[in-house]
Enzyme design. Structure first.
Site, PDB file in Angstrom:
ATOM      1  N   ARG A  36      -3.535   5.058  -8.640  1.00 36.88           N
ATOM      2  CA  ARG A  36      -2.992   6.338  -9.110  1.00 36.88           C
ATOM      3  C   ARG A  36      -2.969   6.394 -10.640  1.00 36.88           C
ATOM      4  O   ARG A  36      -3.215   7.448 -11.237  1.00 36.88           O
ATOM      5  CB  ARG A  36      -1.569   6.539  -8.566  1.00 36.88           C
ATOM      6  CG  ARG A  36      -1.517   6.956  -7.109  1.00 36.88           C
ATOM      7  CD  ARG A  36      -0.092   7.230  -6.685  1.00 36.88           C
ATOM      8  NE  ARG A  36       0.693   6.026  -6.525  1.00 36.88           N
ATOM      9  CZ  ARG A  36       2.013   5.949  -6.712  1.00 36.88           C
ATOM     10  NH1 ARG A  36       2.683   7.021  -7.110  1.00 36.88           N
ATOM     11  NH2 ARG A  36       2.663   4.823  -6.509  1.00 36.88           N
TER      12      ARG A  36
ATOM     13  N   LEU B  91       0.861  -1.184   0.000  1.00 37.78           N
ATOM     14  CA  LEU B  91       0.000   0.000   0.000  1.00 37.78           C
ATOM     15  C   LEU B  91       0.896   1.233   0.000  1.00 37.78           C
ATOM     16  O   LEU B  91       1.866   1.301   0.756  1.00 37.78           O
ATOM     17  CB  LEU B  91      -0.886   0.024   1.249  1.00 37.78           C
ATOM     18  CG  LEU B  91      -2.327  -0.458   1.143  1.00 37.78           C
ATOM     19  CD1 LEU B  91      -3.020  -0.334   2.502  1.00 37.78           C
ATOM     20  CD2 LEU B  91      -3.115   0.305   0.100  1.00 37.78           C
ATOM     21  N   ASP B  92       0.576   2.219  -0.836  1.00 41.38           N
ATOM     22  CA  ASP B  92       1.344   3.465  -0.848  1.00 41.38           C
ATOM     23  C   ASP B  92       1.348   4.100   0.538  1.00 41.38           C
ATOM     24  O   ASP B  92       0.371   3.968   1.291  1.00 41.38           O
ATOM     25  CB  ASP B  92       0.743   4.453  -1.849  1.00 41.38           C
ATOM     26  CG  ASP B  92       0.991   4.053  -3.292  1.00 41.38           C
ATOM     27  OD1 ASP B  92       1.917   3.264  -3.535  1.00 41.38           O
ATOM     28  OD2 ASP B  92       0.260   4.540  -4.178  1.00 41.38           O
ATOM     29  N   PRO B  93       2.411   4.824   0.886  1.00 39.91           N
ATOM     30  CA  PRO B  93       2.474   5.469   2.210  1.00 39.91           C
ATOM     31  C   PRO B  93       1.269   6.347   2.521  1.00 39.91           C
ATOM     32  O   PRO B  93       0.784   6.360   3.659  1.00 39.91           O
ATOM     33  CB  PRO B  93       3.760   6.297   2.124  1.00 39.91           C
ATOM     34  CG  PRO B  93       4.619   5.564   1.149  1.00 39.91           C
ATOM     35  CD  PRO B  93       3.664   4.993   0.130  1.00 39.91           C
TER      36      PRO B  93
ATOM     37  N   ALA C 274      -1.744   6.007   1.475  1.00 39.11           N
ATOM     38  CA  ALA C 274      -2.988   5.238   1.507  1.00 39.11           C
ATOM     39  C   ALA C 274      -3.196   4.596   2.873  1.00 39.11           C
ATOM     40  O   ALA C 274      -2.280   4.445   3.668  1.00 39.11           O
ATOM     41  CB  ALA C 274      -2.969   4.164   0.425  1.00 39.11           C
TER      42      ALA C 274
END
EC number: 5.4.99.25
Length: 288
Positions: free
Chosen positions: A177, A37-39, A41
């Site tokens: 994204r 998971l992106d930071p 998110a």
């Protein structure tokens, strides 16, 4: 200690940060996560502990992901989310919910997707984000992903930059994204991901997730692999498989896998069935 933990990752932490936190809390080095998971998110981040880390690949290969995403129009950033440098802003107040619905039709089934430059996708063994940080030009490789469902939940007619909230169900490797960026390109307004919440990763649901400061609920592997092909071993077969040997099983002679071998209620091994022989590839000692 072997099993899986359904964690709720807060925004601001990397997936690796979460793994490091769990290692320290449980005092064990064998910890791995399923699906980065992106930071920025938040949401479901399943974590495997102990021998269960060797089962990660089986869940990752089949697990569909579900997200709630907020996308804002009229803003383009270097990272395709609000963490990056703003490259362009424009008035997108002319957009309507109908405009959004029309372009969402492009995102159904198997699609080709370009990952963000600010991502861990590798080119020649080097993550894309390193090329970006070092100012080197590189062409991100297009990848095939699967979008099972994408729905418009809400249209926010804010001026000059309206936004939408979407529900997305998709395969492993899908970048939300990238979806935001492509929607902005199709509408010729630019767009960026404002917020992302992962609500599901395979069998792991947001409603059942553990906060980092809570006592963790350890999910036994057997609870998560009930729908996978399985065989039940006799005592004699178990002793052979436990030592890496193959055993004869009753099948139609087809080659298939992965297959989960059980002795009693415990997973003992995973492997392939070749002809009528189960050949173990990974052997486990859960509960020992």
């Amino acid at each position: 200690m072997d099993g899986f933990i359904n964690l709720l990752k807060p925004p601001g932490m990397t997936s690796h940060d979460v793994v490091a936190y769990v290692r320290k809390k449980l005092k064990t080095g064998k910890v791995g996560h399923l699906g980065t998971l992106d930071p920025a998110a938040a949401g479901v981040l399943p974590v495997a502990v102990g021998q269960a880390t060797r089962l990660i690949e089986y869940l990752e290969n089949v697990a569909m992901k579900e997200y709630l995403a907020e996308i804002v129009f009229g803003i383009t950033t270097a990272t395709w989310d609000m963490e990056g440098e703003i490259l362009e802003q424009k008035d997108a107040s002319f957009l309507t919910a109908g405009d959004i619905e029309k372009v969402l039709g492009h995102f159904h089934g198997e699609i080709e997707q370009t990952p963000p430059l600010a991502s861990a996708v590798k080119v020649s063994g080097k993550p894309l984000y390193r090329y970006q940080r070092q100012g080197e030009k590189v062409e991100p490789p297009k990848r095939k992903v699967f979008i099972d469902s994408i729905e418009l939940l809400e249209f926010l007619a804010d001026k000059p930059q309206p936004a939408v909230r979407l529900y997305i169900r998709c395969s492993r490797g899908t970048y939300i994204r990238s979806i935001a960026n492509e929607i902005g390109n199709l509408l010729k307004t630019g767009a960026t991901l404002k917020f992302l919440l992962r609500t599901r990763s395979g069998p792991f649901l947001l409603d059942d997730s553990n906060l980092l400061h809570e006592d963790f609920t350890l999910i036994p592997p057997e609870q998560l692999f009930q729908d996978f092909p399985k065989i039940n071993l006799t005592r004699e077969q178990y002793l052979r498989v436990k030592n890496g040997g193959g055993v004869k099983v009753e099948t139609k002679g087809e080659n298939f896998g992965p297959v989960f071998a059980y002795y009693g209620e415990k997973i003992i091994a995973t492997g392939m069935i070749c002809g009528q022989i189960f050949r173990p590839e990974k052997v486990f000692r859960f509960g020992e």
